[in-house]
Design a protein around this motif. Structure first.
Motif, short mmCIF file in Angstrom:
data_model
loop_
_atom_site.label_atom_id
_atom_site.label_comp_id
_atom_site.label_asym_id
_atom_site.label_seq_id
_atom_site.Cartn_x
_atom_site.Cartn_y
_atom_site.Cartn_z
N ASP A 143 -6.26 -21.90 -0.38
CA ASP A 143 -7.41 -21.00 -0.27
C ASP A 143 -7.08 -19.78 0.59
O ASP A 143 -7.46 -18.66 0.28
CB ASP A 143 -8.61 -21.74 0.32
N LEU A 144 -6.36 -20.03 1.68
CA LEU A 144 -5.99 -18.92 2.57
C LEU A 144 -4.99 -17.97 1.92
O LEU A 144 -4.99 -16.77 2.18
CB LEU A 144 -5.41 -19.46 3.87
N SER A 145 -4.13 -18.51 1.07
CA SER A 145 -3.07 -17.70 0.46
C SER A 145 -3.54 -16.90 -0.74
O SER A 145 -2.93 -15.89 -1.09
CB SER A 145 -1.90 -18.60 0.04
N TYR B 75 -13.02 -17.24 6.60
CA TYR B 75 -12.77 -18.56 6.01
C TYR B 75 -12.44 -19.58 7.09
O TYR B 75 -12.97 -20.70 7.10
CB TYR B 75 -11.63 -18.46 5.00
N VAL B 76 -11.54 -19.19 8.02
CA VAL B 76 -11.14 -20.12 9.09
C VAL B 76 -12.34 -20.44 9.98
O VAL B 76 -12.56 -21.60 10.37
CB VAL B 76 -9.99 -19.52 9.91
N ALA B 77 -13.14 -19.42 10.32
CA ALA B 77 -14.31 -19.64 11.17
C ALA B 77 -15.29 -20.61 10.50
O ALA B 77 -15.82 -21.52 11.14
CB ALA B 77 -14.99 -18.32 11.49
N LEU C 234 -17.32 -27.88 15.12
CA LEU C 234 -17.16 -27.12 16.35
C LEU C 234 -18.36 -26.20 16.53
O LEU C 234 -18.79 -25.53 15.58
CB LEU C 234 -15.87 -26.31 16.32
N SER C 235 -18.90 -26.15 17.73
CA SER C 235 -20.15 -25.41 17.96
C SER C 235 -19.95 -24.03 18.56
O SER C 235 -20.85 -23.20 18.51
CB SER C 235 -21.07 -26.23 18.87
N ASN C 236 -18.79 -23.77 19.13
CA ASN C 236 -18.58 -22.50 19.82
C ASN C 236 -17.54 -21.64 19.10
O ASN C 236 -16.60 -21.13 19.69
CB ASN C 236 -18.15 -22.74 21.28
N VAL C 237 -17.71 -21.53 17.79
CA VAL C 237 -16.79 -20.72 16.99
C VAL C 237 -17.26 -19.27 17.03
O VAL C 237 -18.38 -18.96 16.63
CB VAL C 237 -16.74 -21.22 15.53
N HIS C 238 -16.41 -18.38 17.54
CA HIS C 238 -16.81 -16.97 17.62
C HIS C 238 -15.55 -16.10 17.65
O HIS C 238 -14.44 -16.60 17.86
CB HIS C 238 -17.65 -16.71 18.88
N PHE C 239 -15.75 -14.82 17.42
CA PHE C 239 -14.65 -13.86 17.45
C PHE C 239 -14.67 -13.12 18.79
O PHE C 239 -15.74 -12.77 19.30
CB PHE C 239 -14.79 -12.85 16.31
#
Length: 229
Positions: free
Chosen positions: A45-47, A65-67, A75-80
């Motif tokens: 999917d990533l490729s 996609y990764v996030a 995971l609850s604290n996913v951020h950029f």
């Protein structure tokens, strides 16, 4: 002592059995990993978008996609988080083969961290250095000063080929991609540098190499307009 002896025999038997396992089991196991696992599906999917250069639309798709995957895993604290970095952007790349009449290559792209050439560009003859290994550059050292090195796709990273080109006095590098009518773009200088490096597609690169192998002299002009900040 008897218990220890039995343990040694069991271990020895286990190792012998493992060492004699049928090799044909490897194929199905590898096939299962490659086709039936989430890890492999995620990699596919990533490729699929192709190149994921930072700042590009494909890069943004991969990041999202990764996030989303991490959130799905709980995971609850996913951020950029913002960060600073040296940025390079190619505004224009033009490679002209100085035949009669001159001919521009339709598929050409400056490589990362190459700074702008003078307005008139850089003009020089081409020298084929094979796949761009140190040995191949060394073999052409008498012909390289003041010329462009033409390097084919291979195991040596383009940045190493550029290092060799500069070491042996070449004025720049044309790097042939492995794709027939597209180019693979990446960094050829570790820091911004005025020595021009350009990727060309395999069809154009192989055609130039064939002419050189036939004894022709080929001159090219490279013009790059790029920003680095």
């Amino acid at each position: 002592m008897q218990a220890s002896a039995r343990l040694v025999l069991l271990l020895a038997g286990g190792f012998l059995f493992w060492g004699c396992r049928p090799a044909r089991l490897d194929g199905p196991l590898i096939a299962e990993v490659m086709t039936g696992t989430e890890v492999c599906q995620t990699l596919r999917d990533l490729s699929m978008p192709g190149g994921r250069l930072s700042g590009s639309s494909n890069g943004a798709r991969a990041e999202a996609y990764v996030a989303d995957k991490l959130r799905a895993y709980g995971l609850s604290n996913v951020h950029f988080e913002p960060f600073t970095m040296t940025t390079w952007r190619d505004r224009r790349t033009q490679v002209t083969v100085l035949d009669d009449p001159p001919r521009r290559l339709d598929v050409a792209q400056a490589l990362g961290n190459c700074l702008s050439t003078p307005a008139e560009g850089a003009t020089a003859e081409l020298v084929d250095v094979g796949k761009g290994t140190e040995v191949e550059f060394e073999a052409m050292k008498d012909r390289l000063p003041g010329r462009f090195a033409l390097a084919h796709y291979g195991d040596v990273h383009r940045s190493k080929k550029m290092e060799c080109a500069r070491k042996y006095g070449a004025v720049g590098l044309l790097h042939i991609s492995h794709l027939e009518d597209q180019v693979v773009v990446g960094t050829c200088h570790h820091e911004p540098d005025p020595t021009p490096g350009v990727a060309v597609c395999r069809a154009d690169g192989d055609a130039l190499a064939a002419r050189l192998a036939a004894g022709e002299t080929i001159r090219v002009n490279i013009q790059i307009e790029a920003d680095c900040w």
